[in-house]
Design an enzyme around this catalytic site. Structure first.
Site, PDB file in Angstrom:
ATOM      1  N   TRP A 130       6.921   5.249   5.181  1.00  0.00           N
ATOM      2  CA  TRP A 130       7.660   5.517   6.410  1.00  0.00           C
ATOM      3  C   TRP A 130       7.240   6.823   7.083  1.00  0.00           C
ATOM      4  O   TRP A 130       7.608   7.088   8.220  1.00  0.00           O
ATOM      5  CB  TRP A 130       9.166   5.611   6.081  1.00  0.00           C
ATOM      6  CG  TRP A 130       9.378   6.458   4.858  1.00  0.00           C
ATOM      7  CD1 TRP A 130       9.483   6.006   3.570  1.00  0.00           C
ATOM      8  CD2 TRP A 130       9.429   7.889   4.773  1.00  0.00           C
ATOM      9  NE1 TRP A 130       9.582   7.064   2.694  1.00  0.00           N
ATOM     10  CE2 TRP A 130       9.568   8.232   3.422  1.00  0.00           C
ATOM     11  CE3 TRP A 130       9.377   8.912   5.717  1.00  0.00           C
ATOM     12  CZ2 TRP A 130       9.637   9.551   2.973  1.00  0.00           C
ATOM     13  CZ3 TRP A 130       9.458  10.226   5.278  1.00  0.00           C
ATOM     14  CH2 TRP A 130       9.585  10.524   3.923  1.00  0.00           C
ATOM     15  N   LYS A 154       3.217  -4.939   4.594  1.00  0.00           N
ATOM     16  CA  LYS A 154       4.575  -4.662   4.130  1.00  0.00           C
ATOM     17  C   LYS A 154       4.844  -3.182   4.407  1.00  0.00           C
ATOM     18  O   LYS A 154       4.262  -2.298   3.780  1.00  0.00           O
ATOM     19  CB  LYS A 154       4.652  -4.973   2.617  1.00  0.00           C
ATOM     20  CG  LYS A 154       6.045  -4.917   2.033  1.00  0.00           C
ATOM     21  CD  LYS A 154       6.482  -3.506   1.845  1.00  0.00           C
ATOM     22  CE  LYS A 154       7.760  -3.208   1.204  1.00  0.00           C
ATOM     23  NZ  LYS A 154       8.839  -2.940   2.105  1.00  0.00           N
ATOM     24  N   HIS A 155       5.714  -2.935   5.379  1.00  0.00           N
ATOM     25  CA  HIS A 155       6.016  -1.547   5.749  1.00  0.00           C
ATOM     26  C   HIS A 155       7.245  -1.072   4.964  1.00  0.00           C
ATOM     27  O   HIS A 155       7.971  -1.876   4.371  1.00  0.00           O
ATOM     28  CB  HIS A 155       6.285  -1.465   7.259  1.00  0.00           C
ATOM     29  CG  HIS A 155       5.726  -0.217   7.876  1.00  0.00           C
ATOM     30  ND1 HIS A 155       5.816   1.014   7.257  1.00  0.00           N
ATOM     31  CD2 HIS A 155       5.074   0.004   9.046  1.00  0.00           C
ATOM     32  CE1 HIS A 155       5.249   1.918   8.027  1.00  0.00           C
ATOM     33  NE2 HIS A 155       4.773   1.338   9.115  1.00  0.00           N
ATOM     34  N   GLY A 206       1.853   5.591  -0.857  1.00  0.00           N
ATOM     35  CA  GLY A 206       3.248   5.826  -1.242  1.00  0.00           C
ATOM     36  C   GLY A 206       3.322   6.547  -2.566  1.00  0.00           C
ATOM     37  O   GLY A 206       2.440   7.343  -2.903  1.00  0.00           O
ATOM     38  N   GLU A 228      -3.364   5.525  -2.104  1.00  0.00           N
ATOM     39  CA  GLU A 228      -3.215   6.863  -1.515  1.00  0.00           C
ATOM     40  C   GLU A 228      -1.820   7.321  -1.903  1.00  0.00           C
ATOM     41  O   GLU A 228      -0.829   6.887  -1.306  1.00  0.00           O
ATOM     42  CB  GLU A 228      -3.316   6.804   0.022  1.00  0.00           C
ATOM     43  CG  GLU A 228      -4.614   6.231   0.559  1.00  0.00           C
ATOM     44  CD  GLU A 228      -5.735   7.240   0.633  1.00  0.00           C
ATOM     45  OE1 GLU A 228      -5.569   8.373   0.132  1.00  0.00           O
ATOM     46  OE2 GLU A 228      -6.788   6.901   1.178  1.00  0.00           O
ATOM     47  N   CYS A 262       2.060  13.796   2.542  1.00  0.00           N
ATOM     48  CA  CYS A 262       1.384  13.820   1.233  1.00  0.00           C
ATOM     49  C   CYS A 262       0.481  15.040   1.122  1.00  0.00           C
ATOM     50  O   CYS A 262       0.353  15.619   0.058  1.00  0.00           O
ATOM     51  CB  CYS A 262       0.596  12.530   1.033  1.00  0.00           C
ATOM     52  SG  CYS A 262      -0.459  12.147   2.429  1.00  0.00           S
ATOM     53  N   GLU A 359       6.162  16.882  -7.265  1.00  0.00           N
ATOM     54  CA  GLU A 359       5.890  16.968  -5.828  1.00  0.00           C
ATOM     55  C   GLU A 359       7.217  17.257  -5.115  1.00  0.00           C
ATOM     56  O   GLU A 359       8.239  16.657  -5.444  1.00  0.00           O
ATOM     57  CB  GLU A 359       5.326  15.629  -5.333  1.00  0.00           C
ATOM     58  CG  GLU A 359       5.099  15.591  -3.832  1.00  0.00           C
ATOM     59  CD  GLU A 359       4.623  14.215  -3.324  1.00  0.00           C
ATOM     60  OE1 GLU A 359       4.895  13.202  -3.986  1.00  0.00           O
ATOM     61  OE2 GLU A 359       4.002  14.188  -2.252  1.00  0.00           O
TER      62      GLU A 359
END
Ligand code: NAP
Length: 460
Positions: A130, A154-155, A206, A228, A262, A359
């Protein structure tokens, strides 16, 4: 479960969509596969025409698309407009350069001919996050459509309006039905799609958890995957850096996209000679940020994308404090209705603490003081991630040598890592594998087919 669009600033439910039924998913795969049978033989000109039309529709709808980003995930409106422009640039870039990137590669042979022909491989599944709802899709879809593959997308479930807008644009561009199909499905049901023989590969941007699930399914079915994933980018400041400039860029690096990138700068590693000066300037600039409505162009920091995202980061901060870390500024939920955390800097982090390895997906910076360059490299590499990173120094040759010693996919000197259409993007270690953007990004889902011609005169 309905797929809901919730404004993270007002917390209002904007709209919702039904999850697709099994029959609808089957129909989507079937049409993507059928269209592939002709799209794989379409000329580059025909493919580029679709991409250019998609780009021109993004241009025409720029204002409305940027507003969609901001209302669904909270990005500041100016950054949302920039994202739409960037997506346009990617569609146009592959339309323009795709044919040259995919040209035959002639191989040297003593007799006859040999060359590598880059051919499409089939229907691909893209799973996207997103945080950049249009850019992430563009960087996967554009090169693959140019190759001749077809796309099932697929979002992320919290940006369904953006997801639908992209599919609608492909329809309006008169793309063949099945060239690009949006899948309204929850993440938990996606990986099993790779059991279907009609789907030939998958790319996911993601979290590590989602990436591992998709890669496992791809591996089991002997299909190509690109991942990624997350990052915990180091931002190294040496004693000869311009501290004023470095702290301004530290704010940019940590707060762009409300801290949810990211390749955001996440760990600020500063040599002791300049640590105090850096921290005091960084703290002053961080605490002066204006929080508020992401639609207001005066706002400098918007809300996090969801309540879960806010709670997750608040929990990480609390835990770090309970384990002995120190809050230099911020650390709490901000006193606003939406999903806001105060811009935060945390110091005194030791290798025993959970935060050392995690993270931070929001405007929360980890601050480390190190003795020298060697220790800076050691701390920079003390993570399982390896996405981006940056080094600040006036001595470029010295910075280049340090860049060579950092285990990550991208290193920027004197700027936080960023993305450009014509430069490769991707990571190493637990940040994933494969590359997107540039000429490398069009090379992932191709069959590099050898065609060899044996001369009839050759001795048998
Ligand atoms: P996420 O939960 O992994 O979601 C990303 C996508 O994966 C969504 O479409 C999600 O669908 C789907 N998904 C969730 N669980 C899945 C599963 N088990 N199998 C297959 N797909 C699944 O990621 P996030 O936490 O929202 O996004 C932030 C993460 O993405 C951060 O770690 C960030 O660093 C990383 N990221 C990396 C890059 C890069 O280029 N390296 C760029 C942007 C973000 P649902 O929404 O339906 O769950």
């Amino acid at each position: 479960m309905p797929i809901q669009s919730i404004n993270p600033y007002t917390l209002e439910i904007l709209t919702s969509f039904d999850e697709m039924t099994e029959q609808q998913v089957e129909a989507a795969i079937a049409i993507a596969h059928e269209t592939y049978q002709t799209w794989k033989f379409a000329s580059y000109e025909e493919r580029a025409k679709v991409l250019n039309k998609v780009a021109s529709l993004f241009k025409a709808k720029k204002t409305e698309l940027a507003k969609l980003i901001t209302t669904e995930m909270g990005k500041l409106i100016k950054q949302a407009e920039y994202e739409v422009d960037y997506a346009i640039n990617i569609f146009e870039y592959y339309a323009k350069n795709g044919e040259a990137f995919l040209a035959d590669e002639v191989l040297k042979v003593e007799t006859g001919e040999a060359f590598i022909r880059k051919s499409p491989i089939g229907v691909l599944l893209g799973v996207e996050p997103w945080n950049f709802p249009f850019y992430q899709v563009a960087r996967f879809a554009a090169p693959n459509i140019m190759i001749g593959n077809t796309i099932l997308l697929k979002h992320a479930s919290n940006v369904p309006q953006c997801a639908k807008a992209i599919e609608d644009i492909f329809k309006e561009a008169n793309a063949p039905a099945g060239l690009y199909t949006n899948l309204f499905m929850p993440g938990s049901k996606i990986s099993t799609l790779l059991d279907d023989v009609r789907i030939q590969g998958a790319s996911l941007t993601g979290s590590e958890k989602a990436g591992a699930s998709l890669a496992e399914a791809a591996g089991k079915n002997i299909k190509k995957s690109v991942l990624e994933l997350g990052g915990s980018d180091p931002f190294i400041v040496l004693e000869d850096a311009d501290i004023e400039r470095a702290t301004t860029l530290a704010i940019y690096g940590r707060t762009v996209n409300n801290g949810q990138s990211c390749v955001a700068s996440k760990r600020f590693i500063v040599v002791e000679e300049v640590a105090e000066e850096f921290l005091s300037k960084f703290t002053a600039k961080m605490s002066a940020l204006k929080l508020g409505d992401p639609m207001d162009t005066e706002t400098q920091l918007g809300p996090l994308s969801s309540e879960e995202a806010l709670n997750a980061i608040l929990k990480q901060v609390e835990k770090a404090v309970s384990q002995g870390a120190k809050i230099e500024t911020g650390g709490k939920k901000a006193d606003l209705k939406g999903n806001f955390i105060q811009p935060t800097i945390i110091s005194n982090i030791t290798p025993e603490m959970d935060l050392y390895k995690e993270e931070l997906f929001g405007p929360v910076a980890s601050f480390y003081v190190v003795k020298n360059e060697e220790e800076a490299i050691k701390v920079a590499n003390a993570t399982e991630f390896g996405l981006g990173g940056s080094i600040f120094s006036k001595n470029i040759e010295r910075a280049k040598k340090i860049a060579n010693k950092i285990d990550s996919g991208m290193i920027y000197i004197n700027h936080p890592t960023k993305s450009s259409t014509d430069l490769p993007f991707g990571g190493t270690k637990r940040s994933g594998y494969g590359r997107e953007l540039s000429a490398l990004g069009i090379d992932e889902f191709v069959n590099k087919k050898l065609i060899r011609v044996i001369s009839e005169n050759e001795k048998l």
